[in-house]
Write an enzyme that holds these catalytic residues in place. Structure first.
Site, mmCIF file in Angstrom:
data_model
loop_
_atom_site.group_PDB
_atom_site.id
_atom_site.type_symbol
_atom_site.label_atom_id
_atom_site.label_comp_id
_atom_site.label_asym_id
_atom_site.label_seq_id
_atom_site.Cartn_x
_atom_site.Cartn_y
_atom_site.Cartn_z
ATOM 1 N N GLY A 1 -0.858 2.496 11.916
ATOM 2 C CA GLY A 1 -1.732 2.104 10.807
ATOM 3 C C GLY A 1 -1.900 0.595 10.771
ATOM 4 N N GLY A 2 -3.138 0.148 10.987
ATOM 5 C CA GLY A 2 -3.420 -1.296 11.000
ATOM 6 C C GLY A 2 -4.019 -1.769 9.686
ATOM 7 N N LYS B 1 7.558 -10.211 1.116
ATOM 8 C CA LYS B 1 7.197 -11.632 1.200
ATOM 9 C C LYS B 1 8.419 -12.526 1.355
ATOM 10 C CE LYS B 1 3.792 -9.722 1.150
ATOM 11 N NZ LYS B 1 3.317 -8.376 0.804
ATOM 12 N N HIS C 1 -8.068 -35.085 -2.345
ATOM 13 C CA HIS C 1 -8.008 -35.406 -0.909
ATOM 14 C C HIS C 1 -6.676 -36.081 -0.588
ATOM 15 C CE1 HIS C 1 -9.356 -36.516 3.072
ATOM 16 N NE2 HIS C 1 -8.898 -37.743 2.845
ATOM 17 N N LEU D 1 14.242 -2.083 -12.970
ATOM 18 C CA LEU D 1 12.827 -2.160 -13.344
ATOM 19 C C LEU D 1 12.069 -2.904 -12.241
ATOM 20 C CD1 LEU D 1 13.436 -3.110 -17.071
ATOM 21 C CD2 LEU D 1 12.390 -0.973 -16.258
ATOM 22 N N GLY D 2 10.757 -2.820 -12.283
ATOM 23 C CA GLY D 2 9.956 -3.613 -11.330
ATOM 24 C C GLY D 2 9.134 -2.772 -10.369
ATOM 25 N N GLY E 1 -1.156 4.694 4.563
ATOM 26 C CA GLY E 1 -1.729 4.739 3.216
ATOM 27 C C GLY E 1 -0.744 5.293 2.213
ATOM 28 N N GLU F 1 11.673 4.688 -17.158
ATOM 29 C CA GLU F 1 11.740 4.387 -15.718
ATOM 30 C C GLU F 1 12.956 5.078 -15.136
ATOM 31 O OE1 GLU F 1 10.005 2.678 -13.106
ATOM 32 O OE2 GLU F 1 11.679 3.631 -12.061
#
Ligand code: FAD
Length: 468
Positions: A176-177, A50, A437, A37-38, A263, A32
């Site tokens: 870009g959608g 996120k 529930h 890393l990752g 893209g 790498e």
């Protein structure tokens, strides 16, 4: 250096392949070039994005929900510096986690840029050559830049450039959608930017279920995100203190920053693949079969460099399969149950066929059922009633073909659909099973009941109307 399995690239595909090969007894080496890393996912993709989504969600809760639930707080203020520290901390924890896993599994990380010298050796720039019995290529992808005049302006950034911002742009244009564009549009709108999306095709997230894409467009418009669909960007003029983005038929919008998210292309060049007979296409990536074998039997390819999906979890699974085959086992990738999570507000998640795909394959033998969140007690108490769950099945045997959801926490909930599809469940299995529930997951069972015309918590109809 000699090893059993050499892995080129240390992203989700690469690190998973190296660890799985080591678990099976291999001396595994991972090459790498980045200092951590990752790969894209952990450093500049899924994880930092996120982390920002989580900050955006916290603002939303404070703006729209706390007071309704009886929690009084003052008006939320975004402290972007702290949000970025939080993001960096999450990334650090995840990338160093991979380094620890390498140590725990005895995987050796060779730092540097690798390329194939021959079919059994990788040359590492500035390092020792790695001789291998089998290899896994997991070099990932890079953001594409369309040939539009003015895109070389420093105000035009890719996703990595946007993640590196230290100030919120007052006006953000998203070119870009698709998934990445929509996720950032959603985040930055919540962070306070005026956001405009320009998309060439007639719908956002073009490959996703039409109802889901339309629901997202409707909610984005309600949130004040300007959408210009079926419009091409024709040029960018950077005036020094701002920019004008030209699109469509003579239209334009002024902005401070533009995200270019049109893209990603597979990283396949400069790896020496031509010299060893591994076939690839510059756009589609490395050709690999369901065993993840390339055109050279003992060399495998996984993840974005060889994939249609460009998702971390498809890279994970392909990597497990490649490593197992490299170690003499027999494994294949089954792509029926690939979850499609989209972390916009509202979230979208799908698995299996979209409704249009189901109708194309099964004609009139398709039934669907939609259950809106407004009829789900947990969603109501969370003040999260936008969206629905849609169940799609074929009517001859009742086999479940797909689940599509828009709404609260659906990227977590979709796993129930993945398990159901992998197990080739019928819609009855889903509808007749018990769901705790009150939970959000009840909506999956309920969508199955709607599809069978047996809804309890809705008037009986096959398709409930999409939520206003
Ligand atoms: C903004 C953004 C958000 C995303 N969000 C999500 C999400 O929420 N969920 C999801 O599933 N997917 C998401 N993705 C996609 C996901 O990041 C990729 O699908 C995933 O990282 C692919 O893993 P990979 O191992 O194939 O490649 P990568 O993660 O790109 O890793 C490839 C690695 O190979 C290294 N490398 C390349 N060439 C060489 C060489 N010659 N020598 C040595 N090393 C080399 C690179 O440095 C890199 O570390 C997102 C992507 C972006 C850009």
């Amino acid at each position: 250096m000699e090893c059993d399995v050499a892995v080129l690239g240390g992203g989700p595909g690469g690190y998973t392949a190296a660890i799985r090969a080591a678990q099976l007894g291999a001396k595994a080496v991972c090459i790498e070039k980045e200092p951590e890393l990752g790969g894209t996912c952990l450093r500049v993709g899924c994880i930092p994005t996120k982390a920002w989504v989580q900050t955006a969600f916290a603002i939303k809760e404070a703006e729209e929900t706390f007071a309704k639930l009886g929690v009084q707080v003052s008006e939320p203020q975004l402290d972007f510096g702290t949000a970025n520290e939080w993001k960096a901390g999450v990334v650090k924890q995840m990338t160093s986690g991979v380094a620890s896993l390498f140590k725990a599994n005895g995987v050796e990380w060779v730092k540097g840029t690798g390329s194939f010298k021959d079919a059994n050796a990788i040359a590492v720039e500035g390092g020792e050559d790695v001789q291998f019995r089998s290899a896994v290529i997991a070099t990932g992808s890079f953001p594409l830049a369309p040939p539009i005049s003015g895109l070389d302006s420093p105000r035009c950034v890719d996703s990595t450039g946007l993640l590196a911002q230290t100030e919120i742009p007052r006006r953000l244009v998203v070119l870009g959608g698709g998934i990445i564009g929509c996720e950032f549009a959603s985040i930055f709108r919540r962070f306070g930017s005026e956001v405009t999306i320009i998309e060439m095709l007639p719908q956002l997230i073009p490959a996703e279920d039409d109802d889901a894409a339309n629901e997202l467009a409707k909610q984005f418009k309600k949130r004040g995100i300007a959408l210009h669909l079926e419009k091409q960007c024709t040029g960018v003029d950077d005036s020094g203190d701002g920019m004008r983005v030209q699109f469509g038929d003579g239209e334009s919008v002024d902005a401070d920053l533009m995200l270019v998210a049109v893209g990603r292309g597979p990283t396949v060049e400069g790896l020496g693949l031509e010299g060893i007979g591994v076939e690839f296409d510059k756009r589609k990536g490395i050709a690999a079969d369901e065993h993840r074998r390339t055109t050279v039997d003992h060399i495998y390819a996984v993840g974005d460099c060889a994939g249609y999906w460009q998702l971390a979890h498809t890279a994970f699974r392909e990597a497990e399969v490649a490593a197992e085959n490299a170690m003499g086992h027999e494994a294949i990738v089954d792509n029926r149950g690939v979850p499609r999570p989209i972390y916009t507000d509202p979230e979208i998640a799908g698995v299996g066929l979209t409704e249009a795909e189901a109708r194309e394959q099964y004609g009139d033998d398709v039934a669907t059922g939609m259950f809106p969140w407004v009829a789900n007690a947990r969603a109501v108490m969370q003040n999260e009633t936008v969206g629905w769950v849609k169940s799609i099945h074929e009517t001859r045997y009742g086999e479940l073909l797909g689940i599509v959801m828009v709404g609260p926490h659906v990227t977590d909930l979709i796993e129930a659909g993945v398990v159901a599809l992998d197990a080739e469940s019928t819609v009855e299995t889903v509808a007749d099973g018990m769901a705790a529930h009150p939970t959000l997951s009840e909506a999956i069972k309920e969508a199955g009941l709607v599809a069978l015309g047996r809804a309890i918590h809705l008037p009986n109809r096959k398709r409930a109307p999409a939520q206003a």
